[in-house]
Design a protein around this motif. Structure first.
Motif, PDB file in Angstrom:
ATOM      1  N   ARG A  59       0.839  -1.200   0.000  1.00 35.14           N
ATOM      2  CA  ARG A  59       0.000   0.000   0.000  1.00 35.14           C
ATOM      3  C   ARG A  59       0.883   1.263   0.000  1.00 35.14           C
ATOM      4  NH1 ARG A  59      -5.090   0.162   1.904  1.00 35.14           N
ATOM      5  NH2 ARG A  59      -4.725  -1.705   3.152  1.00 35.14           N
ATOM      6  N   PHE A  60       1.894   1.236   0.837  1.00 31.80           N
ATOM      7  CA  PHE A  60       2.829   2.362   0.924  1.00 31.80           C
ATOM      8  C   PHE A  60       3.543   2.566  -0.408  1.00 31.80           C
ATOM      9  CE2 PHE A  60       7.160   3.906   1.814  1.00 31.80           C
ATOM     10  CZ  PHE A  60       6.875   5.114   2.447  1.00 31.80           C
ATOM     11  N   SER A  61       3.969   1.473  -1.037  1.00 35.33           N
ATOM     12  CA  SER A  61       4.691   1.548  -2.311  1.00 35.33           C
ATOM     13  C   SER A  61       3.816   2.141  -3.408  1.00 35.33           C
ATOM     14  CB  SER A  61       5.179   0.160  -2.733  1.00 35.33           C
ATOM     15  OG  SER A  61       6.078  -0.362  -1.791  1.00 35.33           O
ATOM     16  N   LYS A  62       2.582   1.662  -3.512  1.00 34.43           N
ATOM     17  CA  LYS A  62       1.680   2.172  -4.544  1.00 34.43           C
ATOM     18  C   LYS A  62       1.366   3.644  -4.315  1.00 34.43           C
ATOM     19  CE  LYS A  62      -1.524  -0.188  -6.416  1.00 34.43           C
ATOM     20  NZ  LYS A  62      -2.758  -0.944  -6.720  1.00 34.43           N
ATOM     21  N   GLU A  63       1.340   4.032  -3.073  1.00 31.76           N
ATOM     22  CA  GLU A  63       1.062   5.418  -2.704  1.00 31.76           C
ATOM     23  C   GLU A  63       2.231   6.331  -3.058  1.00 31.76           C
ATOM     24  OE1 GLU A  63       1.016   6.934   1.584  1.00 31.76           O
ATOM     25  OE2 GLU A  63      -1.071   6.418   1.190  1.00 31.76           O
ATOM     26  N   GLN A  64       3.446   5.838  -2.844  1.00 34.80           N
ATOM     27  CA  GLN A  64       4.639   6.650  -3.040  1.00 34.80           C
ATOM     28  C   GLN A  64       5.142   6.662  -4.476  1.00 34.80           C
ATOM     29  OE1 GLN A  64       6.157   8.634  -0.719  1.00 34.80           O
ATOM     30  NE2 GLN A  64       4.389   8.137   0.555  1.00 34.80           N
ATOM     31  N   LEU A  65       4.849   5.614  -5.249  1.00 30.99           N
ATOM     32  CA  LEU A  65       5.397   5.505  -6.599  1.00 30.99           C
ATOM     33  C   LEU A  65       5.070   6.705  -7.486  1.00 30.99           C
ATOM     34  CD1 LEU A  65       7.060   3.802  -8.511  1.00 30.99           C
ATOM     35  CD2 LEU A  65       4.975   2.576  -9.164  1.00 30.99           C
ATOM     36  N   PRO A  66       3.815   7.193  -7.535  1.00 32.38           N
ATOM     37  CA  PRO A  66       3.537   8.367  -8.369  1.00 32.38           C
ATOM     38  C   PRO A  66       4.340   9.591  -7.930  1.00 32.38           C
ATOM     39  CG  PRO A  66       1.495   7.281  -7.706  1.00 32.38           C
ATOM     40  CD  PRO A  66       2.587   6.678  -6.892  1.00 32.38           C
ATOM     41  N   ILE A  67       4.555   9.723  -6.625  1.00 36.18           N
ATOM     42  CA  ILE A  67       5.314  10.858  -6.106  1.00 36.18           C
ATOM     43  C   ILE A  67       6.762  10.778  -6.565  1.00 36.18           C
ATOM     44  CG2 ILE A  67       6.055  12.053  -4.015  1.00 36.18           C
ATOM     45  CD1 ILE A  67       3.579  10.914  -2.622  1.00 36.18           C
ATOM     46  N   PHE A  68       7.349   9.595  -6.436  1.00 30.38           N
ATOM     47  CA  PHE A  68       8.743   9.408  -6.828  1.00 30.38           C
ATOM     48  C   PHE A  68       8.914   9.548  -8.334  1.00 30.38           C
ATOM     49  CE2 PHE A  68       9.354   8.089  -2.572  1.00 30.38           C
ATOM     50  CZ  PHE A  68      10.718   8.050  -2.320  1.00 30.38           C
ATOM     51  N   LYS A  69       7.913   9.078  -9.112  1.00 28.07           N
ATOM     52  CA  LYS A  69       8.001   9.201 -10.570  1.00 28.07           C
ATOM     53  C   LYS A  69       7.948  10.662 -10.987  1.00 28.07           C
ATOM     54  CE  LYS A  69       6.351   6.451 -13.653  1.00 28.07           C
ATOM     55  NZ  LYS A  69       7.525   5.665 -14.086  1.00 28.07           N
ATOM     56  N   ALA A  70       7.126  11.439 -10.297  1.00 28.62           N
ATOM     57  CA  ALA A  70       7.039  12.868 -10.611  1.00 28.62           C
ATOM     58  C   ALA A  70       8.353  13.579 -10.283  1.00 28.62           C
ATOM     59  CB  ALA A  70       5.887  13.497  -9.831  1.00 28.62           C
ATOM     60  N   GLN A  71       9.003  13.149  -9.222  1.00 21.66           N
ATOM     61  CA  GLN A  71      10.263  13.763  -8.817  1.00 21.66           C
ATOM     62  C   GLN A  71      11.443  13.259  -9.635  1.00 21.66           C
ATOM     63  OE1 GLN A  71      10.406  12.722  -4.670  1.00 21.66           O
ATOM     64  NE2 GLN A  71       9.011  14.375  -4.039  1.00 21.66           N
ATOM     65  N   ASN A  72      11.309  12.038 -10.194  1.00 21.23           N
ATOM     66  CA  ASN A  72      12.404  11.430 -10.968  1.00 21.23           C
ATOM     67  C   ASN A  72      11.833  10.855 -12.268  1.00 21.23           C
ATOM     68  OD1 ASN A  72      14.635  11.344  -8.642  1.00 21.23           O
ATOM     69  ND2 ASN A  72      12.705  10.610  -7.795  1.00 21.23           N
ATOM     70  N   PRO A  73      11.388  11.713 -13.200  1.00 19.94           N
ATOM     71  CA  PRO A  73      10.701  11.233 -14.409  1.00 19.94           C
ATOM     72  C   PRO A  73      11.525  10.323 -15.303  1.00 19.94           C
ATOM     73  CG  PRO A  73      11.309  13.553 -14.610  1.00 19.94           C
ATOM     74  CD  PRO A  73      11.549  13.172 -13.189  1.00 19.94           C
ATOM     75  N   ASP A  74      12.843  10.434 -15.239  1.00 20.55           N
ATOM     76  CA  ASP A  74      13.697   9.631 -16.117  1.00 20.55           C
ATOM     77  C   ASP A  74      14.201   8.347 -15.455  1.00 20.55           C
ATOM     78  OD1 ASP A  74      13.481  11.578 -18.114  1.00 20.55           O
ATOM     79  OD2 ASP A  74      15.170  12.719 -17.297  1.00 20.55           O
ATOM     80  N   TYR A  99      -0.253   2.182   8.451  1.00 27.99           N
ATOM     81  CA  TYR A  99      -0.449   1.261   7.329  1.00 27.99           C
ATOM     82  C   TYR A  99      -0.742  -0.154   7.827  1.00 27.99           C
ATOM     83  CZ  TYR A  99       1.291   5.033   4.427  1.00 27.99           C
ATOM     84  OH  TYR A  99       1.441   6.237   3.792  1.00 27.99           O
ATOM     85  N   GLU A 100      -0.096  -0.543   8.899  1.00 32.86           N
ATOM     86  CA  GLU A 100      -0.331  -1.879   9.447  1.00 32.86           C
ATOM     87  C   GLU A 100      -1.738  -1.992  10.024  1.00 32.86           C
ATOM     88  OE1 GLU A 100       2.908  -1.979  12.128  1.00 32.86           O
ATOM     89  OE2 GLU A 100       4.413  -2.463  10.588  1.00 32.86           O
ATOM     90  N   ASP A 101      -2.195  -0.946  10.699  1.00 28.24           N
ATOM     91  CA  ASP A 101      -3.556  -0.942  11.229  1.00 28.24           C
ATOM     92  C   ASP A 101      -4.575  -0.959  10.095  1.00 28.24           C
ATOM     93  OD1 ASP A 101      -2.562  -0.898  13.771  1.00 28.24           O
ATOM     94  OD2 ASP A 101      -2.894   1.246  14.109  1.00 28.24           O
ATOM     95  N   ALA A 102      -4.256  -0.210   9.022  1.00 28.85           N
ATOM     96  CA  ALA A 102      -5.156  -0.177   7.866  1.00 28.85           C
ATOM     97  C   ALA A 102      -5.267  -1.557   7.240  1.00 28.85           C
ATOM     98  CB  ALA A 102      -4.649   0.837   6.847  1.00 28.85           C
ATOM     99  N   TYR A 103      -4.132  -2.271   7.159  1.00 26.34           N
ATOM    100  CA  TYR A 103      -4.158  -3.623   6.592  1.00 26.34           C
ATOM    101  C   TYR A 103      -5.003  -4.554   7.448  1.00 26.34           C
ATOM    102  CZ  TYR A 103      -2.660  -8.318   5.385  1.00 26.34           C
ATOM    103  OH  TYR A 103      -2.655  -9.640   5.040  1.00 26.34           O
TER     104      TYR A 103
END
Length: 246
Positions: A59-74, A99-103
């Motif tokens: 869940r954390f990874s899917k949440e962060q991936l768009p942010i990291f892609k925007a910061q590192n497009p290449d 995140y653990e409680d959410a899971y």
């Protein structure tokens, strides 16, 4: 709380609230910040069978991936996953607990939804449903795996000399002025001299070396992010015939 700012940025980018995303499916989120599972709208029991909830890290990874892609497009996805894994390892326990409680909440909701569905079915219907679900899951498994490996940046497998020859011939006719049939390409390949074929054989050998080097680097990255399940169990290093076993 950089993490929460990141979450808020993702939600803002979507331009929809949780209630908007859920509108029309007949379900409500438990609270304004709830990650609880929401069943999909469905036309049949099999189609509505709930998916297992995402683990806290996924869940954390899917949440962060768009942010990291925007910061590192290449950057490659494998590099981004590596950075996200490092961020997760450094995340304070108090923030991981969210995140653990959410899971755990999602898992409880998942079990309740499964029980609700089974209560409405007869034993024979449950058996038929489980068979249908298994068949659908098996069909989707290969596709999901392929998409996951693409997202993680797994190197493309090496091409054979013949496949390189085919790609070259189709590249020459990509303008559509003349479509070369596969049968014609086969005949052209058979008519090549040994010296002509050797050119493509050498290209194929070079591609094997490329694949081996890229896979070695990629697997090291996967080990660092805890994806040992993606590592090849046995690897036979290149021999005299320039072949490998995976």
């Amino acid at each position: 709380m950089a993490l929460f700012r990141g979450v808020w940025n993702v939600l803002s980018a979507l331009g929809k609230s949780g209630a908007d995303l859920c509108a029309g499916c007949g379900s409500r989120l438990r609270s304004s910040f709830s990650f609880a599972y929401v069943p999909r709208c469905f036309s049949s029991t099999a189609n509505s069978y709930p998916k297992k909830p995402l683990t806290s890290y996924v869940r954390f990874s899917k949440e962060q991936l768009p942010i990291f892609k925007a910061q590192n497009p290449d950057a490659k996805n494998s590099e981004l996953i590596r950075k996200i894994a490092q961020l997760w390892r450094e995340l304070p326990d108090s923030e991981k607990k969210i995140y653990e409680d959410a899971y755990r909440a999602d898992w409880q909701a998942y079990k309740e939804e499964i029980s609700r569905i089974h209560e409405q079915l007869t034993p024979s219907q449950i058996i038929s449903l489980e068979k249908e679900i298994l068949q659908k899951r098996l069909k989707k498994k290969a596709l999901i795996k392929k998409r996951e490996l693409t997202m993680l940046g797994k190197p493309k497998r090496p091409r054979s000399a013949y496949n390189i020859f085919i790609a070259e011939r189709f590249q020459e006719t990509k303008d559509g002025t003349s479509q070369v049939k596969l049968k014609t390409i086969n005949e052209n390949w058979k008519n090549l001299s040994s010296s002509q074929k050797q050119v493509y054989i050498q290209l194929a050998n070079d591609d094997k070396i490329r694949y081996y080097n890229e896979m070695k680097s990629w697997e090291e990255q996967m080990m660092e992010v805890g994806r040992n399940d993606l590592i090849r169990r046995t690897v036979k290093h290149q021999g005299k015939d320039d072949t490998e076993e995976y």
